[in-house]
Motif scaffolding. Structure first.
Motif, short mmCIF file in Angstrom:
data_model
loop_
_atom_site.label_atom_id
_atom_site.label_comp_id
_atom_site.label_asym_id
_atom_site.label_seq_id
_atom_site.Cartn_x
_atom_site.Cartn_y
_atom_site.Cartn_z
N VAL A 74 0.85 -1.20 0.00
CA VAL A 74 0.00 0.00 0.00
C VAL A 74 0.89 1.24 0.00
N ARG A 75 1.91 1.24 0.86
CA ARG A 75 2.84 2.37 0.92
C ARG A 75 3.57 2.53 -0.41
N ALA A 76 3.98 1.41 -1.00
CA ALA A 76 4.67 1.47 -2.29
C ALA A 76 3.76 2.09 -3.35
N TRP A 77 2.51 1.71 -3.38
CA TRP A 77 1.55 2.27 -4.35
C TRP A 77 1.44 3.78 -4.16
N GLU A 78 1.38 4.20 -2.89
CA GLU A 78 1.25 5.63 -2.59
C GLU A 78 2.51 6.41 -2.98
N LYS A 79 3.68 5.76 -2.90
CA LYS A 79 4.96 6.47 -3.11
C LYS A 79 5.62 6.15 -4.44
N LEU A 80 4.90 5.50 -5.35
CA LEU A 80 5.51 5.13 -6.63
C LEU A 80 6.10 6.34 -7.35
N GLY A 81 5.48 7.48 -7.21
CA GLY A 81 5.97 8.68 -7.86
C GLY A 81 7.35 9.10 -7.37
N SER A 82 7.74 8.66 -6.17
CA SER A 82 9.06 9.02 -5.63
C SER A 82 10.16 8.06 -6.08
N PHE A 83 9.80 6.98 -6.77
CA PHE A 83 10.80 6.04 -7.27
C PHE A 83 11.43 6.66 -8.52
N ARG A 84 12.74 6.93 -8.47
CA ARG A 84 13.43 7.62 -9.56
C ARG A 84 14.24 6.67 -10.44
N GLY A 85 14.28 5.41 -10.08
CA GLY A 85 15.03 4.45 -10.88
C GLY A 85 16.53 4.49 -10.65
N GLU A 86 16.97 5.16 -9.57
CA GLU A 86 18.41 5.22 -9.26
C GLU A 86 18.92 3.88 -8.73
N SER A 87 18.02 3.05 -8.25
CA SER A 87 18.35 1.70 -7.79
C SER A 87 17.30 0.77 -8.38
N GLU A 88 17.50 -0.53 -8.19
CA GLU A 88 16.49 -1.49 -8.61
C GLU A 88 15.20 -1.26 -7.83
N PHE A 89 14.08 -1.54 -8.45
CA PHE A 89 12.80 -1.40 -7.75
C PHE A 89 12.78 -2.30 -6.52
N SER A 90 13.36 -3.50 -6.63
CA SER A 90 13.37 -4.43 -5.50
C SER A 90 14.14 -3.85 -4.32
N THR A 91 15.22 -3.12 -4.58
CA THR A 91 15.99 -2.48 -3.51
C THR A 91 15.16 -1.39 -2.85
N TRP A 92 14.53 -0.57 -3.67
CA TRP A 92 13.66 0.50 -3.17
C TRP A 92 12.54 -0.07 -2.32
N LEU A 93 11.91 -1.15 -2.79
CA LEU A 93 10.81 -1.78 -2.07
C LEU A 93 11.28 -2.40 -0.76
N HIS A 94 12.47 -3.01 -0.77
CA HIS A 94 13.02 -3.58 0.47
C HIS A 94 13.29 -2.49 1.50
N ARG A 95 13.86 -1.38 1.05
CA ARG A 95 14.13 -0.29 1.99
C ARG A 95 12.84 0.27 2.56
N LEU A 96 11.85 0.45 1.71
CA LEU A 96 10.55 0.94 2.17
C LEU A 96 9.98 -0.02 3.22
N THR A 97 10.07 -1.32 2.97
CA THR A 97 9.54 -2.32 3.90
C THR A 97 10.29 -2.31 5.22
N VAL A 98 11.62 -2.27 5.15
CA VAL A 98 12.42 -2.25 6.37
C VAL A 98 12.08 -1.01 7.20
N ASN A 99 12.00 0.14 6.55
CA ASN A 99 11.65 1.37 7.26
C ASN A 99 10.27 1.25 7.91
#
Length: 199
Positions: A74-99
Motif C-alpha cells: 500500500v505504501r509502495a503504491w502511494e509512493k511510486l511517484g518518488s521512485f526515480r530508478g536510481e536503484s532497482e525497484f526491489s531495492t527501493w521496495l526492500h528499503r521501504l519495507t524495512v523502514n
C-alpha cells in the motif's frame, strides 16, 4: 489485493526476483500513471520476498508479517511517484519495507549496545550452509529460526539485513539511524551468539 505467497516459507526464489527486475522500471512508470495491472504484476513479482523479509523482521509472526506485507505494498503504491530508478525497484521496495517494519516496532530506540568491538566483523564467515538431506535442511532451518528469535532485536535486525538481505553496513546505518561501527558490532555479536547456539 489479496496476499498470495510463494512457497512454504514465504520466500520467492531470488532468481525469479532478479529476472523480473529487468522490466520493473517500465511497470513502475505505468503503475505510477494509474495502471493497476502493472502494479499487480510488480506485486506478484515481489510479494514472496517481501513477505519473507517481514517474517524475519517480526520474529516469525506470520500474521504480523502478512499485515506488514500488505502495508508495504500500500505504501509502495502511494509512493511510486518518488521512485526515480536510481536503484532497482526491489531495492527501493526492500528499503521501504524495512523502514515500515522497524518504524512500527520502534526498534530504533531499542538497539542493544554490546561491549565487544566490531573487530573483523566483515571478515567473519556467515552461518554454515545446511546439508544435502531435505530433512536435515528443514531441521536446520527450524534451529536457525529459533536461534534468530533468541537474539536481541537490534542484533537480529542487523544480522537479517546484512547476512540475509545483503545490505552493507553503511546502508544499514542509513536505514536504521545507527553508526556503521554499531552495525558492525551488532553483526559480530549476533554471529557469535548464533554460532554458539547452533554448534
Amino acid at each position: 489485493m489479496t496476499c498470495t505467497f510463494e512457497g512454504d516459507d514465504g520466500v520467492q526464489p531470488a532468481g525469479l526476483d532478479r529476472a523480473a527486475s529487468g522490466g520493473d522500471v517500465a511497470l513502475v512508470r505505468r503503475a505510477a500513471d494509474g495502471d493497476a495491472r502493472a502494479f499487480e504484476t510488480l506485486y506478484r513479482s515481489h510479494v514472496g520476498r517481501i513477505y519473507g523479509l517481514c517474517v524475519r523482521l517480526v520474529d516469525g509472526d506470520r500474521v504480523k508479517a502478512e499485515q506488514y506485507t500488505q502495508d508495504a505494498f500500500v505504501r509502495a503504491w502511494e509512493k511510486l511517484g518518488s521512485f526515480r530508478g536510481e536503484s532497482e525497484f526491489s531495492t527501493w521496495l526492500h528499503r521501504l519495507t524495512v523502514n515500515l517494519v522497524l518504524g512500527e516496532h520502534r526498534l530504533l530506540r531499542r538497539w542493544v549496545s554490546f561491549e565487544d568491538t566490531a573487530g573483523d566483523a566483515d571478515g567473519d564467515q556467515g552461518l554454515a550452509a545446511p546439508g544435502d538431506c531435505p530433512q536435515q535442511r528443514a531441521g536446520d532451518r527450524i534451529d536457525v529460526e529459533r536461534a534468530l528469535a533468541k537474539l536481541p532485536k537490534g542484533a537480529r535486525a542487523v544480522l537479517i539485513l546484512h547476512d540475509v538481505e545483503g545490505y552493507r553496513h553503511d546502508e544499514i546505518a542509513g536505514l536504521t539511524g545507527i553508526a556503521v561501527g554499531t552495525s558492525k558490532a551488532q553483526l559480530h555479536r549476533a554471529r557469535k551468539l548464533m554460532k554458539e547456539w547452533l554448534s
